[in-house]
Scaffold this active site. Structure first.
Site, PDB file in Angstrom:
ATOM      1  N   GLU A 115       6.489  10.641 -14.845  1.00 49.02           N
ATOM      2  CA  GLU A 115       5.957   9.295 -14.626  1.00 49.02           C
ATOM      3  C   GLU A 115       5.851   8.496 -15.927  1.00 49.02           C
ATOM      4  O   GLU A 115       5.161   7.481 -15.991  1.00 49.02           O
ATOM      5  CB  GLU A 115       4.579   9.394 -13.954  1.00 49.02           C
ATOM      6  CG  GLU A 115       4.602  10.118 -12.629  1.00 49.02           C
ATOM      7  CD  GLU A 115       4.883   9.223 -11.436  1.00 49.02           C
ATOM      8  OE1 GLU A 115       4.392   8.096 -11.406  1.00 49.02           O
ATOM      9  OE2 GLU A 115       5.616   9.672 -10.525  1.00 49.02           O
TER      10      GLU A 115
ATOM     11  N   ASN B  25      -3.376  -4.098  -6.918  1.00 44.37           N
ATOM     12  CA  ASN B  25      -2.312  -3.190  -6.492  1.00 44.37           C
ATOM     13  C   ASN B  25      -2.328  -1.896  -7.293  1.00 44.37           C
ATOM     14  O   ASN B  25      -1.430  -1.069  -7.173  1.00 44.37           O
ATOM     15  CB  ASN B  25      -0.948  -3.873  -6.620  1.00 44.37           C
ATOM     16  CG  ASN B  25      -0.053  -3.612  -5.426  1.00 44.37           C
ATOM     17  OD1 ASN B  25      -0.429  -2.916  -4.497  1.00 44.37           O
ATOM     18  ND2 ASN B  25       1.148  -4.166  -5.459  1.00 44.37           N
TER      19      ASN B  25
ATOM     20  N   HIS C  14      -2.585   8.518 -12.605  1.00 43.92           N
ATOM     21  CA  HIS C  14      -1.970   8.723 -13.912  1.00 43.92           C
ATOM     22  C   HIS C  14      -3.076   8.965 -14.935  1.00 43.92           C
ATOM     23  O   HIS C  14      -4.188   8.442 -14.797  1.00 43.92           O
ATOM     24  CB  HIS C  14      -1.144   7.504 -14.346  1.00 43.92           C
ATOM     25  CG  HIS C  14       0.064   7.257 -13.506  1.00 43.92           C
ATOM     26  ND1 HIS C  14       0.387   6.017 -12.993  1.00 43.92           N
ATOM     27  CD2 HIS C  14       1.026   8.101 -13.080  1.00 43.92           C
ATOM     28  CE1 HIS C  14       1.505   6.106 -12.294  1.00 43.92           C
ATOM     29  NE2 HIS C  14       1.910   7.355 -12.331  1.00 43.92           N
TER      30      HIS C  14
ATOM     31  N   ASP D 217      -3.443   7.680 -17.768  1.00 45.10           N
ATOM     32  CA  ASP D 217      -3.899   6.473 -18.475  1.00 45.10           C
ATOM     33  C   ASP D 217      -4.962   5.700 -17.703  1.00 45.10           C
ATOM     34  O   ASP D 217      -5.464   4.680 -18.172  1.00 45.10           O
ATOM     35  CB  ASP D 217      -2.731   5.563 -18.861  1.00 45.10           C
ATOM     36  CG  ASP D 217      -2.000   4.939 -17.682  1.00 45.10           C
ATOM     37  OD1 ASP D 217      -2.363   5.223 -16.524  1.00 45.10           O
ATOM     38  OD2 ASP D 217      -1.055   4.158 -17.923  1.00 45.10           O
TER      39      ASP D 217
ATOM     40  N   SER E 231       1.471   3.446  -2.545  1.00 41.92           N
ATOM     41  CA  SER E 231       1.224   4.448  -3.579  1.00 41.92           C
ATOM     42  C   SER E 231       0.078   5.382  -3.197  1.00 41.92           C
ATOM     43  O   SER E 231      -1.097   5.074  -3.403  1.00 41.92           O
ATOM     44  CB  SER E 231       0.914   3.757  -4.910  1.00 41.92           C
ATOM     45  OG  SER E 231       0.855   4.691  -5.962  1.00 41.92           O
TER      46      SER E 231
ATOM     47  N   ALA F 157      -6.805   1.485  -5.321  1.00 45.45           N
ATOM     48  CA  ALA F 157      -6.739   0.024  -5.245  1.00 45.45           C
ATOM     49  C   ALA F 157      -5.580  -0.420  -4.364  1.00 45.45           C
ATOM     50  O   ALA F 157      -5.706  -1.350  -3.561  1.00 45.45           O
ATOM     51  CB  ALA F 157      -6.604  -0.572  -6.640  1.00 45.45           C
ATOM     52  N   SER F 158      -4.452   0.248  -4.489  1.00 51.84           N
ATOM     53  CA  SER F 158      -3.290  -0.069  -3.665  1.00 51.84           C
ATOM     54  C   SER F 158      -3.613   0.130  -2.189  1.00 51.84           C
ATOM     55  O   SER F 158      -3.302  -0.715  -1.345  1.00 51.84           O
ATOM     56  CB  SER F 158      -2.102   0.798  -4.072  1.00 51.84           C
ATOM     57  OG  SER F 158      -1.001   0.646  -3.199  1.00 51.84           O
TER      58      SER F 158
ATOM     59  N   GLY G 163       0.803  -1.220   0.000  1.00 50.68           N
ATOM     60  CA  GLY G 163       0.000   0.000   0.000  1.00 50.68           C
ATOM     61  C   GLY G 163       0.834   1.268   0.000  1.00 50.68           C
ATOM     62  O   GLY G 163       0.530   2.226   0.710  1.00 50.68           O
TER      63      GLY G 163
ATOM     64  N   CYS H 103      -1.170  -0.442 -17.732  1.00 54.35           N
ATOM     65  CA  CYS H 103      -0.056  -0.166 -16.821  1.00 54.35           C
ATOM     66  C   CYS H 103       1.083  -1.145 -17.035  1.00 54.35           C
ATOM     67  O   CYS H 103       2.251  -0.809 -16.839  1.00 54.35           O
ATOM     68  CB  CYS H 103      -0.526  -0.262 -15.375  1.00 54.35           C
ATOM     69  SG  CYS H 103      -1.336   1.212 -14.738  1.00 54.35           S
TER      70      CYS H 103
END
Length: 417
Positions: A161, A340, A229, A231, A21, A26-27, A19, A346
């Site tokens: 990034e 994650n 991000h 994306d 991030s 989700a992380s 965890g 990704c």
């Protein structure tokens, strides 16, 4: 001949749910859960098989050394004695998300006619900030041919990034395109990870034509909602931009600019009224791979979570029935990565180039994937609990597994990286 190659990051044997991030919902949601590195890596292999079956060229990037001993040494510690948070940062398997490895500008867009790659500094998150030396070494090996120019990261004062905040639209992969750099300003409780200064520096380093380069701000609402991000809320392929209506700070200006610069431009926009932003982010609808196989049918390689989210599945069904730009969908199970915070997009770095110019050790077919899968099945841990990541037995397993993979791929030169 220029083709698009998807270079997928192989999920490393230290894959865990620490965890780390901030802003990745989700992380955070799955922090502390038991991870399954072997299943995660095999899910990634299966996704690559889907791409190959579509007729796409498939590449790989291998995991870096874990624990990150050099980084730990620079902090005056080692994996056994480090603070648990530092140890978790050193054992992260986040290089699996290869979309953050670099920003790529293909030869038709650059001033010198080379394909340029700038390695991302990933300075916003501690667990990713130490990735770039290993990524640089790997990309310099994979793209050693003079047809490529691999750049070191931009200075860490400016966060970068990689391709997760970059899109390219063009009539085809081999024609000059429009490169779109998406940056953040603020995101409410979460940091904006992509700085406009980094994006502008990369455009200069790659020799891009200002008339074919766009800089646009990401929506603060999207960042605050968990689109850490760009994306996560938008993806481009060929002349098509597939995006949520709340993806960009000034949607109208960006669409008008793209339409004015690319005659073939087509927008496929998902209204918030049909797919709420929260559903788009939870399902990673836009973090799918939007690809054009040799058949010409633009295809969305989407996570199974899209099929399981009613609003998303409803939109997909309506779009396919309308004969819109996206003609086909392939669902893939990458649940270990999704848990994650990373979907199919990704997991890959897109490089448009002549495959014959790439070091063949980084390209795969079914037989090569079989050999990789055999190593994963025999060497990757079945489970990793957060309390285990400093155990000597797990560290040895992780290190031995990576060396076995490098030996299988004839990439022993990367052993020390």
């Amino acid at each position: 001949m220029i083709r698009e190659i998807n270079f997928d990051g192989l999920v490393g044997p230290s894959h865990n749910y620490a965890g780390l991030s901030l802003g990745n919902l989700a992380s955070a949601r799955n922090a502390g859960e038991v991870s399954r590195p072997r299943a995660a890596a095999l899910q990634g292999i299966d996704k690559m098989r889907v791409n190959i079956a579509l007729g796409l060229v498939q590449g790989i990037l291998v995991p870096p050394p874990r624990p990150a001993h050099r980084w730990l040494a620079a902090l005056g510690t080692d994996i056994a004695s480090a603070d648990p948070v530092i140890a978790a940062n050193a054992m992260s398997a986040s290089t699996m998300w290869a979309a953050n490895a670099a920003t790529v500008s293909p030869a038709p867009d650059t001033g010198d006619g080379k394909c340029h790659l700038t390695v991302a500094n990933l300075k916003s998150m501690a667990h990713r900030s130490h990735e770039w030396p290993d990524t640089l070494a790997q990309l310099q090996l994979a793209f050693a041919n003079p047809a490529f120019q691999v750049h070191s990261p931009v200075p860490p004062a400016f966060g970068d990034e990689g391709a997760a905040n970059h899109m390219r639209l063009a009539p085809s992969h081999g024609e000059p395109g429009i490169e779109v750099f998406i940056y953040g300003v603020t995101g409410g409780p979460y940091p904006a990870r992509q700085h406009v200064e980094a994006s502008r520096a990369i455009a200069r380093l790659h020799g891009l034509d200002p008339a074919r380069t766009i800089f646009a701000a990401q929506s603060e609402e999207a960042i605050a909602a968990g689109a850490f991000h760009n994306d996560v809320v938008a993806v481009a392929n060929g002349p098509v931009l597939f995006a949520h209506e709340k993806a960009f700070a000034d949607r109208d200006a960006l669409v008008a600019e793209l339409a004015g610069r690319l005659a073939e431009f087509e927008l496929v926009e998902v209204p918030d009224s049909e797919v709420p932003l929260a559903d788009a982010i939870r399902s990673y609808l836009f973090n799918a791979q939007l690809v054009t196989p040799p058949s010409g049918e633009m295809t969305l390689v989407a996570p199974t979570e899209c099929r399981d989210t009613p609003s998303v599945k409803g939109w997909i069904d309506r779009h396919l029935a309308s004969n819109g730009a996206i003609r086909r969908i392939e669902f893939v199970d990458v649940r270990q990565s999704m848990a994650n915070g990373g979907g199919p997009a990704c997991l890959r770095l897109r490089v448009q180039c002549d495959p014959d110019k790439v070091d063949p050790r980084f390209l795969v077919d079914e037989a090569r994937l079989d050999r990789i899968a055999a190593v994963i099945s025999s060497c990757w841990p079945d489970e990793v609990a957060i309390g285990d990541i400093q155990r000597a037995s797990l560290v040895k397993t992780v290190e031995t597994a990576r060396l076995s993979l490098l030996d299988t791929l004839d990439l022993g030169g990367l052993a020390s990286y």
